[in-house]
Design an enzyme around this catalytic site. Structure first.
Site, mmCIF file in Angstrom:
data_model
loop_
_atom_site.group_PDB
_atom_site.id
_atom_site.type_symbol
_atom_site.label_atom_id
_atom_site.label_comp_id
_atom_site.label_asym_id
_atom_site.label_seq_id
_atom_site.Cartn_x
_atom_site.Cartn_y
_atom_site.Cartn_z
ATOM 1 N N ASN A 7 0.867 -1.180 0.000
ATOM 2 C CA ASN A 7 0.000 0.000 0.000
ATOM 3 C C ASN A 7 0.907 1.235 0.000
ATOM 4 O O ASN A 7 1.474 1.592 1.028
ATOM 5 C CB ASN A 7 -0.886 -0.048 1.250
ATOM 6 N N ARG A 88 -2.777 -2.093 -3.292
ATOM 7 C CA ARG A 88 -4.004 -1.328 -3.039
ATOM 8 C C ARG A 88 -3.968 -0.066 -3.890
ATOM 9 O O ARG A 88 -2.997 0.695 -3.844
ATOM 10 C CB ARG A 88 -4.069 -0.950 -1.566
ATOM 11 N N HIS A 177 -13.079 2.608 0.503
ATOM 12 C CA HIS A 177 -13.042 1.566 1.539
ATOM 13 C C HIS A 177 -13.762 0.306 1.069
ATOM 14 O O HIS A 177 -14.221 -0.502 1.874
ATOM 15 C CB HIS A 177 -13.712 2.009 2.862
ATOM 16 N N HIS A 205 -17.609 1.430 8.678
ATOM 17 C CA HIS A 205 -16.141 1.339 8.740
ATOM 18 C C HIS A 205 -15.655 2.637 9.385
ATOM 19 O O HIS A 205 -15.607 3.681 8.736
ATOM 20 C CB HIS A 205 -15.566 1.159 7.329
ATOM 21 N N GLY A 207 -12.642 4.216 10.968
ATOM 22 C CA GLY A 207 -11.212 4.297 11.282
ATOM 23 C C GLY A 207 -10.863 5.762 11.367
ATOM 24 O O GLY A 207 -11.696 6.584 11.762
ATOM 25 N N ASN A 208 -9.648 6.118 10.982
ATOM 26 C CA ASN A 208 -9.323 7.536 10.899
ATOM 27 C C ASN A 208 -10.142 8.139 9.751
ATOM 28 O O ASN A 208 -10.766 9.183 9.871
ATOM 29 C CB ASN A 208 -7.817 7.690 10.702
ATOM 30 N N ARG A 238 -11.085 14.782 8.350
ATOM 31 C CA ARG A 238 -11.914 15.225 7.219
ATOM 32 C C ARG A 238 -13.314 15.600 7.684
ATOM 33 O O ARG A 238 -13.873 14.959 8.570
ATOM 34 C CB ARG A 238 -12.027 14.115 6.166
ATOM 35 N N ASP A 279 -7.688 11.300 17.430
ATOM 36 C CA ASP A 279 -7.706 9.935 17.968
ATOM 37 C C ASP A 279 -8.747 9.871 19.089
ATOM 38 O O ASP A 279 -8.738 10.697 20.000
ATOM 39 C CB ASP A 279 -6.317 9.574 18.501
ATOM 40 N N ARG A 281 -9.053 7.956 21.567
ATOM 41 C CA ARG A 281 -8.548 7.786 22.934
ATOM 42 C C ARG A 281 -8.241 9.148 23.555
ATOM 43 O O ARG A 281 -8.623 9.429 24.690
ATOM 44 C CB ARG A 281 -7.304 6.901 22.923
ATOM 45 N N VAL A 328 -11.941 2.527 15.242
ATOM 46 C CA VAL A 328 -12.934 3.055 16.181
ATOM 47 C C VAL A 328 -14.061 2.035 16.377
ATOM 48 O O VAL A 328 -14.459 1.727 17.509
ATOM 49 C CB VAL A 328 -13.508 4.401 15.668
ATOM 50 N N ASN A 331 -12.875 -0.878 18.540
ATOM 51 C CA ASN A 331 -12.308 -0.625 19.875
ATOM 52 C C ASN A 331 -13.131 0.264 20.788
ATOM 53 O O ASN A 331 -12.946 0.248 21.998
ATOM 54 C CB ASN A 331 -10.917 0.011 19.732
ATOM 55 N N GLU A 381 -8.067 -5.623 5.574
ATOM 56 C CA GLU A 381 -7.971 -5.249 4.163
ATOM 57 C C GLU A 381 -6.809 -5.967 3.478
ATOM 58 O O GLU A 381 -6.907 -6.329 2.310
ATOM 59 C CB GLU A 381 -7.830 -3.730 4.044
HETATM 60 P P1 ADP Z 1 -6.957 4.080 9.350
HETATM 61 O O1 ADP Z 1 -6.737 2.686 8.799
HETATM 62 O O2 ADP Z 1 -8.058 4.849 8.707
HETATM 63 O O3 ADP Z 1 -5.697 4.873 9.553
HETATM 64 P P2 ADP Z 1 -7.740 2.659 11.769
HETATM 65 O O4 ADP Z 1 -8.824 1.786 11.276
HETATM 66 O O5 ADP Z 1 -6.439 2.037 12.149
HETATM 67 O O6 ADP Z 1 -7.505 3.903 10.811
HETATM 68 O O7 ADP Z 1 -8.316 3.465 13.026
HETATM 69 C C1 ADP Z 1 -7.526 4.379 13.717
HETATM 70 C C2 ADP Z 1 -8.380 5.066 14.766
HETATM 71 O O8 ADP Z 1 -8.943 4.084 15.633
HETATM 72 C C3 ADP Z 1 -7.601 5.974 15.688
HETATM 73 O O9 ADP Z 1 -7.486 7.274 15.132
HETATM 74 C C4 ADP Z 1 -8.469 5.997 16.940
HETATM 75 O O10 ADP Z 1 -9.413 7.039 16.854
HETATM 76 C C5 ADP Z 1 -9.195 4.677 16.895
HETATM 77 N N1 ADP Z 1 -8.744 3.752 17.932
HETATM 78 C C6 ADP Z 1 -7.701 2.915 17.896
HETATM 79 N N2 ADP Z 1 -7.581 2.240 19.075
HETATM 80 C C7 ADP Z 1 -8.583 2.684 19.860
HETATM 81 C C8 ADP Z 1 -9.007 2.383 21.197
HETATM 82 N N3 ADP Z 1 -8.395 1.487 21.947
HETATM 83 N N4 ADP Z 1 -10.089 3.041 21.672
HETATM 84 C C9 ADP Z 1 -10.741 3.953 20.906
HETATM 85 N N5 ADP Z 1 -10.377 4.263 19.657
HETATM 86 C C10 ADP Z 1 -9.325 3.646 19.137
#
Ligand code: ADP
Length: 413
Positions: A7, A88, A177, A205, A207-208, A238, A279, A281, A328, A331, A381
């Site tokens: 990637n 990718r 995605h 989905h 994530g970030n 974004r 993030d 957290r 997100v 987790n 992925e």
């Molecule tokens: P990408 O692939 O889009 O970069 P991910 O799917 O890896 O993103 O997700 C990253 C995001 O997941 C982090 O920015 C954070 O907000 C969230 N994240 C990761 N671990 C935790 C956790 N333990 N608790 C809450 N949110 C988490």
């Protein structure tokens, strides 16, 4: 057999050596800060993590350094039965509806789509070119982030703007995605012991980057990202949906240039723009400390997410499964709880006990009586790309494997 999944970003290369049948990651790593004064490379294999900080002038140097680390730290690629390299690629435009074998013509076509994805496609192309040069004896396959949404109904893919202008400039909704939405919607059916053909599913989905999709019988019928990955949900940095006139206003009245608006909406918006942190957290920590901006960011994020759940319920009519995935989604139990709170009238009844905590494995988090089964299903992925790469290489007769051993035949497709 193994597949090397690559990637390439504008200044990074992430890679994973994947066992496409067993599903495990044998080795993985990331090259970062390509082209900067000090680059870094992290390679993990067999419980050993090696980090290097050397200048990495370009992608070719980056990939050469990766191959050197495979030699030095392992595993030895020559004896790893690498049957394909899976790349990718973010944007497949209107051209690509499936993964394809890389040829010179395919590379040219991906490059031609670059105006639609100026941040991503050129970097993806560079990675493909370099990898083909350094690993010339293995079939290379590209897997597009847009492919799963290629067949979106026209009503969902069309922006209500002048059709000639839209056609001339490729302005339509493509969705992104897709590899994750495809993988998760299929895997979750298998996990629940159901046929994907029989299920209506909403995939979140988160994530970030974040996107939602509505999947009917295995086919995507709606998704939240549009011509670019900027539309839809609130994301880490974004904005997601904004009134398009905001852009006009900022350029006409606030004197922002096109590049400044691009930077604002892609990198200085979303959770980051509202709370200074992208993030979750860190966001939760700020909220515990009474930070109002962080609370507002969470509120806006959840409000938008709930609007999409409602909208996609209307699109599907009946929702059998709601899936949370990515960083997100997997987790953050608070986000899952807030996103579904009070939606019992729509058939969504989260079980607070089942929902509690991070989920590393597929988990049902709804109550037995919930009409819609709510599931946390970790996305993968790299594995999805690896499996698709094997299928394409096998179909082209390039893996030297018996087709009976294919992941498709083993029921993993
Ligand atoms: P990408 O692939 O889009 O970069 P991910 O799917 O890896 O993103 O997700 C990253 C995001 O997941 C982090 O920015 C954070 O907000 C969230 N994240 C990761 N671990 C935790 C956790 N333990 N608790 C809450 N949110 C988490």
């Amino acid at each position: 057999m193994t597949v090397l999944v690559v990637n390439s970003g504008s200044s990074s290369i992430k890679y994973q050596l994947v066992d496409p049948v067993g599903g495990g990651a044998i080795a993985s790593g990331v090259v970062e800060r390509i082209g900067e004064e000090t680059g870094s490379l992290t390679h993990t294999f067999g419980g050993r993590k090696v980090t290097r900080t050397d200048p990495i002038p370009d992608h070719a140097a980056g990939l050469r350094a990766v191959l050197a680390l495979f030699d030095e730290v392992g595993p030895d690629l020559a004896s790893s039965d690498v049957v394909a390299v899976g790349h990718r690629v973010v944007h497949g435009g209107s051209v690509f509806s499936t993964p394809v074998l890389v040829t010179d013509e395919v590379v040219d076509q991906i490059e031609a789509i670059s105006p639609l994805a100026p941040l991503h496609n050129p970097a993806n192309v560079t990675g493909i070119r370099v990898a083909r040069e350094l690993l010339p004896d293995v079939p290379h396959v590209v897997v597009f982030d847009t492919a799963f949404f290629h067949g979106l109904p026209e009503a969902a893919s069309t922006y209500a703007i002048d059709r000639d202008v839209a056609r001339e400039h490729g302005v339509r909704r493509y969705g992104f995605h897709g590899t994750s939405h495809h993988y998760v919607s299929r895997q979750v059916a298998q996990f629940l012991g159901r046929r994907v053909e029989d299920l209506n599913t909403i995939v979140l989905h988160l994530g970030n980057g974040a996107s939602a999709s509505a999947v009917r019988g295995g086919h995507a019928v709606e998704t939240s990202m549009g011509m670019t990955p900027l539309e839809g949900l609130v994301m880490g940095t974004r904005s997601g949906d904004v009134d398009p006139a905001v852009l006009i206003h900022l350029q006409r009245n606030a004197g922002l240039s096109v590049d400044e608006v691009d930077d604002l909406l892609n990198r200085r918006s979303g959770l980051k723009g509202l709370a200074g942190e992208n993030d979750f957290r860190a966001l939760h920590d700020l909220i515990s400390d009474g930070d109002e901006g962080a609370q507002l960011a969470l509120d806006v994020y959840i409000h938008r997410l709930r609007k999409y759940i409602g909208a996609y319920t209307a699109v599907l009519g009946r929702v059998d499964v709601l899936v949370f995935t990515a960083g997100v989604g997997e987790n953050d139990d608070v986000v899952r709880a807030l996103a579904t709170a009070g939606l019992e009238p729509l058939g969504l009844e989260l079980d607070p006990n089942l929902n509690a905590g991070r989920k590393k494995a597929p988990t049902i988090v709804s109550r037995d009586v919930s009409r819609t089964t709510i599931v946390v299903y970790p996305t993968n992925e790299e594995l999805a790309i690896a499996r698709q790469a094997v299928e394409v290489a096998e179909a082209a007769g390039l893996t030297g494997e018996e087709s009976d051993d294919s992941p498709a035949a083993a029921g993993h497709a």
